[in-house]
Design an enzyme around this catalytic site. Structure first.
Site, PDB file in Angstrom:
ATOM      1  N   SER A  23      45.053  46.944  38.051  1.00  0.00           N
ATOM      2  CA  SER A  23      44.655  47.961  37.075  1.00  0.00           C
ATOM      3  C   SER A  23      43.163  47.966  36.774  1.00  0.00           C
ATOM      4  CB  SER A  23      45.440  47.761  35.772  1.00  0.00           C
ATOM      5  OG  SER A  23      45.297  46.439  35.286  1.00  0.00           O
ATOM      6  N   ASP A  35      41.529  48.058  25.733  1.00  0.00           N
ATOM      7  CA  ASP A  35      42.870  47.828  25.210  1.00  0.00           C
ATOM      8  C   ASP A  35      43.077  46.322  25.118  1.00  0.00           C
ATOM      9  OD1 ASP A  35      43.449  47.035  27.852  1.00  0.00           O
ATOM     10  OD2 ASP A  35      44.324  48.964  28.377  1.00  0.00           O
ATOM     11  N   HIS A  74      42.209  45.286  29.302  1.00  0.00           N
ATOM     12  CA  HIS A  74      41.173  45.880  30.139  1.00  0.00           C
ATOM     13  C   HIS A  74      39.865  46.089  29.388  1.00  0.00           C
ATOM     14  CE1 HIS A  74      45.185  47.153  31.650  1.00  0.00           C
ATOM     15  NE2 HIS A  74      44.663  46.688  32.767  1.00  0.00           N
TER      16      HIS A  74
END
Length: 350
Positions: free
Chosen positions: A41, A318, A321
């Site tokens: 991600s 978040d 990340h």
């Protein structure tokens, strides 16, 4: 992960913050014929949008600072490969493999997938994801279908950021997974490196010669892991210690590839060394919580939830990340060689 940025990075941070809006300097002309991105991600820019997965961020506030809005990038703006592409002189960001034209393989593709891991079972708790093995298979299909010349592939840039999910969404997942019951941390790290070695050899056979391998940062210090395994008060050192074992073996693997294979330039990216607290002197003062609103027990931003007004002060976008500001700092350091060994990315595309 930014928590691992080394001391040499602070000079880069100061430089970046001395430039308006932390815009990275762009190379004069495209430095490599193509750029291929693999990973999880941290690098995904839209491949998970078409998957049945909870690891999907094609909604606001993700992309709030990106010109195209929400695209599937796990940040408020650009991710690390975006900035590397700018620094390497590419006119456009490297697009996701999902939905790309056949001809795009001549310029570059991003195969990264949120939740992707080295082990196949990693992140099965999240739903569909594209493992590193499948990403390389996608790459093989793409370059064959586009008939990309082998001599061109040998001059391209390759970056890989993988392994965090093998710890976050496998080894340290609760309740304990089969991998946790089977392996101690040393054995688990070794199992990951054995698989990684196989996949890198496959990539080498497909033409990869200039490869940057990102180590894992201090994921035990992310808001998610502090809350779940750190008692809500501090880093989970058990997690960080396990990551060190992996990083040491990955660095040795890089050295082995450089020693054994001719005409290759593999480099290791150190995202672990250093301390996040050092950012405070540079105005990045918030490292213990996310910029966006994250619901209890979650790690991703709540859809359309409120966000912090000044993203440049935050490390985390978040609960896992990083913000565009941090991504820019890392990418610039990788390109310049401040946190790489033995080559900078600038040397990989030279």
């Amino acid at each position: 992960m930014v928590e691992g940025v080394s001391k040499a990075l602070w000079i880069v941070v100061a430089t970046v913050f001395g430039v308006a809006a932390a815009v990275a300097p762009v190379a004069c002309g495209q430095q490599a014929p193509c750029y291929f991105v693999f990973g999880d991600s941290q690098f995904d820019n839209g491949n998970n949008n078409v998957l049945n997965t909870t690891a999907k961020v094609n909604y606001l506030p993700y992309g709030i600072d990106f010109p195209e809005g929400p695209t599937g990038r796990f940040s408020n703006g650009r991710n690390i490969p975006d900035v590397i592409a700018e620094l390497a002189g590419f006119n456009d960001y490297i697009p996701p493999f999902a939905g790309a034209s056949r001809a795009q393989a001549n310029i570059g593709l991003n195969y990264a997938s949120g939740g992707g891991g080295i082990r196949e079972e990693t992140s099965q708790n999240l739903g569909e994801r594209i493992s590193l093995r499948r990403q390389i298979n996608n790459h093989q299909s793409a370059i064959i279908n586009a008939a990309v010349p082998r001599r061109q592939l040998r001059r391209c840039l390759y970056t890989i950021n993988i392994g965090s999910n093998d710890y976050l969404n496998n080894y340290f997942l609760q309740p304990p997974t089969p991998a946790r019951r089977r392996y101690n941390p040393e054995q688990f790290a070794e199992s990951l490196i054995r698989l990684y070695n196989i996949y890198l050899k496959q990539l080498y056979l497909l033409g990869a010669r200039n490869v940057a391998l990102f180590g894992i940062g201090k994921i035990g210090c992310t808001p998610r892991i502090i809350a779940s395994l750190g008692g809500g008060v501090g880093c989970a050192e058990e997690v960080n210690q396990a990551v060190v074992l992996f990083n040491n073996k990955l660095q040795a693997l890089v050295e082995d590839f450089n020693d054994r294979f001719s005409s290759v330039k593999f480099t290791y990216v150190d995202l672990f060394s250093g301390n996040a607290e050092d950012f405070a002197a540079l105005g990045i003062t918030v490292g213990d919580r996310s910029c966006c609103t994250v619901n209890p027990g979650e790690e991703l931003c709540a859809q359309n939830g409120p966000v912090c007004p000044d993203r440049t002060k935050y490390i985390f976008w978040d609960n896992v990340h990083t913000t565009e500001t941090i991504n820019t700092v890392i990418a610039t350091s990788v390109y310049n060689g401040d946190i790489t060994s033995p080559f900078s990315v600038a040397e990989l595309v030279d």
